[in-house]
Design a protein around this motif. Structure first.
Motif, PDB file in Angstrom:
ATOM      1  N   SER A  18       0.835  -1.207   0.000  1.00 34.39           N
ATOM      2  CA  SER A  18       0.000   0.000   0.000  1.00 34.39           C
ATOM      3  C   SER A  18       0.865   1.251   0.000  1.00 34.39           C
ATOM      4  O   SER A  18       0.579   2.232  -0.709  1.00 34.39           O
ATOM      5  CB  SER A  18      -0.923  -0.008   1.216  1.00 34.39           C
ATOM      6  OG  SER A  18      -1.780  -1.133   1.193  1.00 34.39           O
ATOM      7  N   TRP A  19       1.930   1.259   0.806  1.00 35.57           N
ATOM      8  CA  TRP A  19       2.829   2.408   0.817  1.00 35.57           C
ATOM      9  C   TRP A  19       3.560   2.563  -0.519  1.00 35.57           C
ATOM     10  O   TRP A  19       3.831   3.681  -0.966  1.00 35.57           O
ATOM     11  CB  TRP A  19       3.850   2.261   1.955  1.00 35.57           C
ATOM     12  CG  TRP A  19       3.375   2.903   3.223  1.00 35.57           C
ATOM     13  CD1 TRP A  19       2.901   2.291   4.344  1.00 35.57           C
ATOM     14  CD2 TRP A  19       3.288   4.308   3.463  1.00 35.57           C
ATOM     15  NE1 TRP A  19       2.542   3.220   5.276  1.00 35.57           N
ATOM     16  CE2 TRP A  19       2.775   4.478   4.770  1.00 35.57           C
ATOM     17  CE3 TRP A  19       3.608   5.445   2.728  1.00 35.57           C
ATOM     18  CZ2 TRP A  19       2.552   5.728   5.330  1.00 35.57           C
ATOM     19  CZ3 TRP A  19       3.390   6.697   3.287  1.00 35.57           C
ATOM     20  CH2 TRP A  19       2.874   6.833   4.575  1.00 35.57           C
ATOM     21  N   LEU A  48       3.382  -1.587 -13.105  1.00 31.46           N
ATOM     22  CA  LEU A  48       3.977  -0.942 -11.941  1.00 31.46           C
ATOM     23  C   LEU A  48       3.974  -1.843 -10.709  1.00 31.46           C
ATOM     24  O   LEU A  48       4.509  -1.472  -9.667  1.00 31.46           O
ATOM     25  CB  LEU A  48       3.213   0.360 -11.624  1.00 31.46           C
ATOM     26  CG  LEU A  48       3.423   1.518 -12.591  1.00 31.46           C
ATOM     27  CD1 LEU A  48       2.440   2.640 -12.307  1.00 31.46           C
ATOM     28  CD2 LEU A  48       4.857   2.059 -12.509  1.00 31.46           C
ATOM     29  N   GLY A  49       3.353  -3.009 -10.822  1.00 31.00           N
ATOM     30  CA  GLY A  49       3.335  -3.943  -9.691  1.00 31.00           C
ATOM     31  C   GLY A  49       2.301  -3.602  -8.642  1.00 31.00           C
ATOM     32  O   GLY A  49       2.442  -4.009  -7.475  1.00 31.00           O
ATOM     33  N   VAL A  50       1.273  -2.848  -9.017  1.00 30.47           N
ATOM     34  CA  VAL A  50       0.232  -2.473  -8.059  1.00 30.47           C
ATOM     35  C   VAL A  50      -0.683  -3.680  -7.820  1.00 30.47           C
ATOM     36  O   VAL A  50      -1.160  -4.306  -8.774  1.00 30.47           O
ATOM     37  CB  VAL A  50      -0.590  -1.282  -8.591  1.00 30.47           C
ATOM     38  CG1 VAL A  50      -1.747  -0.969  -7.649  1.00 30.47           C
ATOM     39  CG2 VAL A  50       0.315  -0.068  -8.761  1.00 30.47           C
ATOM     40  N   THR A  51      -0.944  -3.986  -6.556  1.00 28.39           N
ATOM     41  CA  THR A  51      -1.752  -5.164  -6.208  1.00 28.39           C
ATOM     42  C   THR A  51      -3.178  -4.765  -5.864  1.00 28.39           C
ATOM     43  O   THR A  51      -3.462  -3.623  -5.482  1.00 28.39           O
ATOM     44  CB  THR A  51      -1.139  -5.893  -5.009  1.00 28.39           C
ATOM     45  OG1 THR A  51      -1.222  -5.035  -3.858  1.00 28.39           O
ATOM     46  CG2 THR A  51       0.306  -6.270  -5.274  1.00 28.39           C
ATOM     47  N   MET A  52      -4.070  -5.727  -5.982  1.00 30.28           N
ATOM     48  CA  MET A  52      -5.468  -5.494  -5.644  1.00 30.28           C
ATOM     49  C   MET A  52      -5.624  -5.169  -4.165  1.00 30.28           C
ATOM     50  O   MET A  52      -6.438  -4.310  -3.783  1.00 30.28           O
ATOM     51  CB  MET A  52      -6.297  -6.736  -5.992  1.00 30.28           C
ATOM     52  CG  MET A  52      -7.799  -6.552  -5.795  1.00 30.28           C
ATOM     53  SD  MET A  52      -8.497  -5.306  -6.911  1.00 30.28           S
ATOM     54  CE  MET A  52      -8.326  -6.199  -8.472  1.00 30.28           C
ATOM     55  N   ALA A  54      -3.541  -3.668  -2.200  1.00 29.34           N
ATOM     56  CA  ALA A  54      -3.108  -2.289  -1.944  1.00 29.34           C
ATOM     57  C   ALA A  54      -4.196  -1.299  -2.354  1.00 29.34           C
ATOM     58  O   ALA A  54      -4.485  -0.324  -1.642  1.00 29.34           O
ATOM     59  CB  ALA A  54      -1.813  -2.002  -2.690  1.00 29.34           C
ATOM     60  N   LEU A  55      -4.808  -1.515  -3.494  1.00 28.19           N
ATOM     61  CA  LEU A  55      -5.894  -0.641  -3.949  1.00 28.19           C
ATOM     62  C   LEU A  55      -7.047  -0.658  -2.950  1.00 28.19           C
ATOM     63  O   LEU A  55      -7.607   0.394  -2.592  1.00 28.19           O
ATOM     64  CB  LEU A  55      -6.383  -1.084  -5.330  1.00 28.19           C
ATOM     65  CG  LEU A  55      -5.431  -0.854  -6.507  1.00 28.19           C
ATOM     66  CD1 LEU A  55      -5.896  -1.609  -7.737  1.00 28.19           C
ATOM     67  CD2 LEU A  55      -5.324   0.644  -6.823  1.00 28.19           C
ATOM     68  N   ALA A  85      -9.166   3.361   3.381  1.00 33.92           N
ATOM     69  CA  ALA A  85      -8.626   4.447   4.194  1.00 33.92           C
ATOM     70  C   ALA A  85      -9.025   5.819   3.666  1.00 33.92           C
ATOM     71  O   ALA A  85      -8.641   6.839   4.255  1.00 33.92           O
ATOM     72  CB  ALA A  85      -7.105   4.344   4.234  1.00 33.92           C
ATOM     73  N   LYS A  86      -9.806   5.866   2.569  1.00 38.25           N
ATOM     74  CA  LYS A  86     -10.265   7.112   1.965  1.00 38.25           C
ATOM     75  C   LYS A  86      -9.099   8.002   1.527  1.00 38.25           C
ATOM     76  O   LYS A  86      -9.152   9.227   1.621  1.00 38.25           O
ATOM     77  CB  LYS A  86     -11.168   7.901   2.915  1.00 38.25           C
ATOM     78  CG  LYS A  86     -12.356   7.123   3.441  1.00 38.25           C
ATOM     79  CD  LYS A  86     -13.246   6.627   2.312  1.00 38.25           C
ATOM     80  CE  LYS A  86     -14.438   5.866   2.853  1.00 38.25           C
ATOM     81  NZ  LYS A  86     -15.225   5.233   1.753  1.00 38.25           N
ATOM     82  N   LEU A  87      -8.032   7.365   1.036  1.00 39.55           N
ATOM     83  CA  LEU A  87      -6.880   8.120   0.547  1.00 39.55           C
ATOM     84  C   LEU A  87      -6.859   8.225  -0.972  1.00 39.55           C
ATOM     85  O   LEU A  87      -6.195   9.116  -1.516  1.00 39.55           O
ATOM     86  CB  LEU A  87      -5.576   7.463   1.025  1.00 39.55           C
ATOM     87  CG  LEU A  87      -5.258   7.635   2.507  1.00 39.55           C
ATOM     88  CD1 LEU A  87      -4.128   6.695   2.913  1.00 39.55           C
ATOM     89  CD2 LEU A  87      -4.885   9.085   2.809  1.00 39.55           C
TER      90      LEU A  87
END
Length: 860
Positions: free
Chosen positions: A236-237, A258-262, A264-265, A271-273
């Motif tokens: 997530s970070w 980019l290696g973004v995972t589900m 993390a999303l 967290a409303k970020l």
């Protein structure tokens, strides 16, 4: 969402209702960062009828904005033809026209968010659509942080357009009041006064601090946002860190690379970020970006940007502007040069010339570029500087390019640089230097261009054509004809259609200056028959034809052509020609008695950095109006005289000389420059300067000189021959009231003098009128009329209040049916009002009525 926003919401609903009724327009929603602008518009959109199409695009916070970024984000919402133009067209007008046709096909609301980050082309698109929206169901909503818009910000021009347009409005969302904050706090154990004080009423700050209260309120929004990051895992970070380097949002097609995972999303969404928008995954608010950026690990950014570069290259057609952003972040100098150059070319093709200069500068700032690439980028940069009215920078860049080209022995390129410098220097009021450069452009190629070298031959032809053009500006028409003959021969051999058009245009200028007015029709045929996307050659044609129309007092024709050409210069993003034409229009307005309008146009030119060529008339007009009103030019004539001598061209020198002699006549104080003024009349060519020479001869005659002017225009000949009343009536027929008034005064006839004073009073020439009255009394006149009262001046034709209201709307070009709708009258009643106005003003047409009303002071 709508706390203390009810009034603003009503304004938005009213504009939307107008658009649904076929009276489209625009609304700019402004306010500070975190003021709730986007939430406000989102609330409005949610209340809309589902049948209305809504398109929402946003601009990116790139170091150099992506040209037409919001349009590309919305591409899949347009028809295939528009999408094809977006991908392939290098002409912004084509893209704008296609988008407009697409949008007006059905009731549509277009929202452009974060316009404070917009590129020049996006702002030009908004202005383009605004001008065409009133007859459609199109409603434009722009969202911008107006507190970040400085004096030189590209958005400033759009704000001005919105302020002047009856179909648009700027709506500023104010900070929340203490009362509103108190309502939001409710029964929480928070001091509303303290919260209002520490947040300044910023809606986002207030809501965030209230949402994240744990025990006691955090003291900063940064702490409130970072509180949401508690418990986030490394994936997530990683996504948060990537978002800090992303220009606005991470597109869906980049997430996997980019290696973004589900997980993390999901974690960041919980967290409303972050939020999901049409462009991909983005921070929920830009203040989230700032808070996360403040805690990013030291040294992490280059690697994050490298990951973005790799992801973009893995996808198809990476945007060079975005690649430039990431290359800068990664410190990849070779990639910066390549991507920034490509982005600059793309920006130039879309008409975003300001962004193009920034990209080319970025490319050059890296150093270590191969000389031929550096020279090419410098030439591109110089051309963009020229178009954006930064002549000193254009000259510097072109000189640097020429040094490199000379070292490479690239003769044709060196000649092209001399040619460009001649243009830049002439616009920059360095006429002698311009002549040297054009001579060098010819010398470098003349006799060195064989038939097998068409590029060199064409470049030589353009150089001769430019030399001929400069000769025309100096009123050396015989010299120009000889040079054009050589240029024409080269054009026939080289087969360069651009050179052929350039030669034909300059030949046309020579012809009309020589008195062959029929040549004007040929010039108009060339200009109107040119390409849809006019370039510098055609824009220069419009600029010079309008200038010569005013010079030779074809004032109706000049008015019509300027009404067409000035919007053309804006739409095709040719500001250099735009400001020169504004100068010509200011002179036209001065001649016809619209002095306030003349000053307004002059102030537009003088109020910003403009080419010295464009400043010649505005400087003189400001001085003349001041002189005629208060008897003091406030130093303006000295400045205008100095600038005119930098050009050294009679067509610019003689008008200032006339003004100097006029000042001597008005004040009775001799001027050391009078002998130079007399010499200009004696030495200047007669052909092509009949009107400006006549003006100077007239003023020298009034201070007692024995004038032998040679060839002058007919009204001045009448005056110098003693036929003062005929001269005055001739000037009146031309719609030049100030000249007419002086001719009537020169007659010595008491009735004509009263007629002259009436004109001078209506023009507001108080200092001149006072001198005329003094001179009449000194000659023994017993019935000198007193200055007219302000109420009489405001309505000398006896129009009713309703008729003046109709006349103001006539000035806007409305039809009688449109007038009836706006005034809530019947069309028949409006017909009667218009007929009465024409009778009282003693004119036969609506346009003539508006002009007469300006001359008489009814309309300002």
């Amino acid at each position: 969402m709508l706390t203390e926003r009810e009034h603003e919401f009503g304004e938005l609903e009213t504009r939307a209702a107008d658009a649904r009724a076929g009276r489209g327009g625009a609304m700019l929603v402004c306010g500070e960062s975190g003021g709730g602008k986007t939430s406000f518009v989102e609330s409005f959109i949610r209340e809309l009828d589902a049948e209305v199409r809504v398109l929402w695009g946003a601009c990116d916070p790139l170091s150099t904005p992506r040209p037409l970024g919001p349009l590309h984000d919305l591409a899949d919402q347009f028809d295939p033809t528009t999408q094809l133009l977006l991908r392939n067209s290098d002409q912004p007008f084509d893209i704008f026209a296609a988008v407009f046709d697409d949008l007006r096909a059905e009731p549509t609301i277009v929202v452009l968010d974060d316009l404070h980050w917009a590129d020049q082309a996006t702002i030009d698109l908004f202005r383009f659509l605004l001008r065409r929206a009133p007859q459609t169901n199109l409603f434009l909503i722009g969202i911008a942080r107006d507190d970040e818009v400085g004096v030189t910000h590209p958005l400033r021009g759009l704000l001005g357009d919105v302020a002047r347009s009856p179909h648009a409005r700027s709506l500023t969302l104010p900070p929340l009041s203490l009362h509103a904050v108190t309502r939001l706090v409710g029964d929480r154990s928070v001091d509303p006064a303290w919260l209002h004080r520490v947040t300044g009423g910023n809606a986002f700050f207030v809501c965030e601090m209230l949402d994240h209260r744990t025990g006691e309120l955090p003291t900063t929004v940064r702490d409130a946002i970072l509180a949401r990051t508690a418990g986030l895992d490394s994936a997530s970070w990683d996504l948060l860190n990537l978002l800090t380097c992303a220009p606005g949002a991470i597109a869906d097609h980049l997430l996997a690379d980019l290696g973004v995972t589900m997980s993390a999303l999901r974690a960041l969404d919980d967290a409303k970020l972050i939020r999901r928008n049409d462009r991909g995954v983005a921070f929920r608010h830009d203040l989230c970006r700032l808070a996360i950026t403040s805690v990013i690990p030291p040294g992490a950014e280059p690697e994050l940007h490298r990951r973005f570069i790799n992801a973009h290259h893995a996808s198809s057609n990476p945007d060079p502007a975005v690649i430039t952003h990431h290359a800068l972040g990664a410190g990849n100098r070779s990639l910066i040069t390549q991507a920034a150059t490509d982005a600059g070319r793309a920006a130039a093709r879309t008409g975003a010339h300001t962004q193009a200069t920034e990209f080319f500068r970025i490319a050059l700032d890296q150093g270590g570029i191969q000389h031929h690439i550096e020279a090419e980028v410098l030439e591109l940069l110089a051309a963009e500087y020229y178009l954006t009215d930064r002549l000193d920078d254009a000259i510097d860049a072109c000189r640097r390019a020429m040094v490199l080209r000379e070292a490479m022995r690239a003769d044709t390129a060196v000649s092209a640089n001399h040619h460009a410098l001649a243009v830049y220097e002439w616009y920059n009021a360095n006429r002698a230097v311009a002549e040297e450069h054009v001579a060098a452009a010819i010398a470098g190629l003349d006799g060195n261009s064989g038939p097998d070298e068409p590029t060199k031959l064409a470049q030589l032809g353009h150089a001769f054509a430019l030399q001929a053009f400069l000769a025309v500006q100096s009123s050396r028409l015989d010299t120009a004809a000889q040079l054009l003959e050589r240029a024409g021969e080269i054009a026939a051999k080289a087969g360069d259609p651009t050179l052929v058009v350039r030669v034909e245009l300059i030949l046309g200028f020579c012809a009309i200056l020589s008195g062959r007015q029929v040549a004007r029709n040929g010039l108009l045929e060339i200009l109107t028959g040119g390409p849809r996307h006019i370039d510098e050659i055609y824009s220069s044609g419009y600029t010079n034809l309008t200038y010569f129309d005013v010079e030779q007092r074809r004032l109706d024709a000049a008015t019509d052509l300027l009404d067409v050409s000035i919007p053309l210069m804006v739409e095709h993003d040719l500001p250099v020609c735009h400001v020169v034409q504004l100068g010509s229009r200011s002179r036209l307005k001065l001649l016809v008695g619209d002095w306030s309008g003349a000053l307004a146009d002059s102030d537009l030119v003088l109020g910003k950095r403009s080419a010295p060529l464009a400043r010649t008339w505005p400087l003189l007009i400001r001085a003349l109006v001041s002189l005629r009103r208060i008897g003091d030019d406030l130093g303006g004539l000295d400045e205008a005289w100095h600038l005119a001598w930098r050009f050294g061209e009679p067509v610019r020198l003689i008008p200032v000389a006339s003004a100097i002699v006029e000042k001597t006549w008005l004040t009775g104080m001799a001027d050391d420059r009078l002998d130079q003024c007399r010499s200009l009349l004696d030495s200047s060519p007669a052909v092509g300067l009949e009107w400006t020479r006549g003006d100077l001869a007239m003023w020298l005659y009034r201070i007692g000189d024995c004038v032998e002017p040679g060839s002058v225009a007919p009204p001045y000949r009448l005056l110098l021959d003693g036929q003062h009343q005929a001269a005055g009536e001739s000037f009146e027929k031309l719609s030049t009231p100030y000249d007419a008034a002086h001719a009537f005064v020169d007659s010595g006839d008491a009735a004509l003098a009263r007629r002259a004073l009436d004109i001078l009073d209506r023009l507001g020439a108080d200092a001149v009128a006072a001198k005329v009255r003094y001179d009449l009394r000194a000659r023994g006149a017993t019935a000198v009329p007193a200055p007219r009262r302000a109420t009489t001046l405001a309505n000398p034709a006896g129009l009713t209040t309703r008729q003046i209201e109709v006349l103001r709307l006539l000035e806007s070009g409305l039809t009688n049916a449109e007038l009836a709708e706006q005034l809530y009258l019947s069309v028949k009643t409006v017909d009667h009002h218009v007929s009465a106005i024409l009778n009282k003003l003693q004119v036969t047409g609506r346009r003539e009525a508006v002009r007469r009303a300006r001359e008489t002071g009814i309309l300002q």
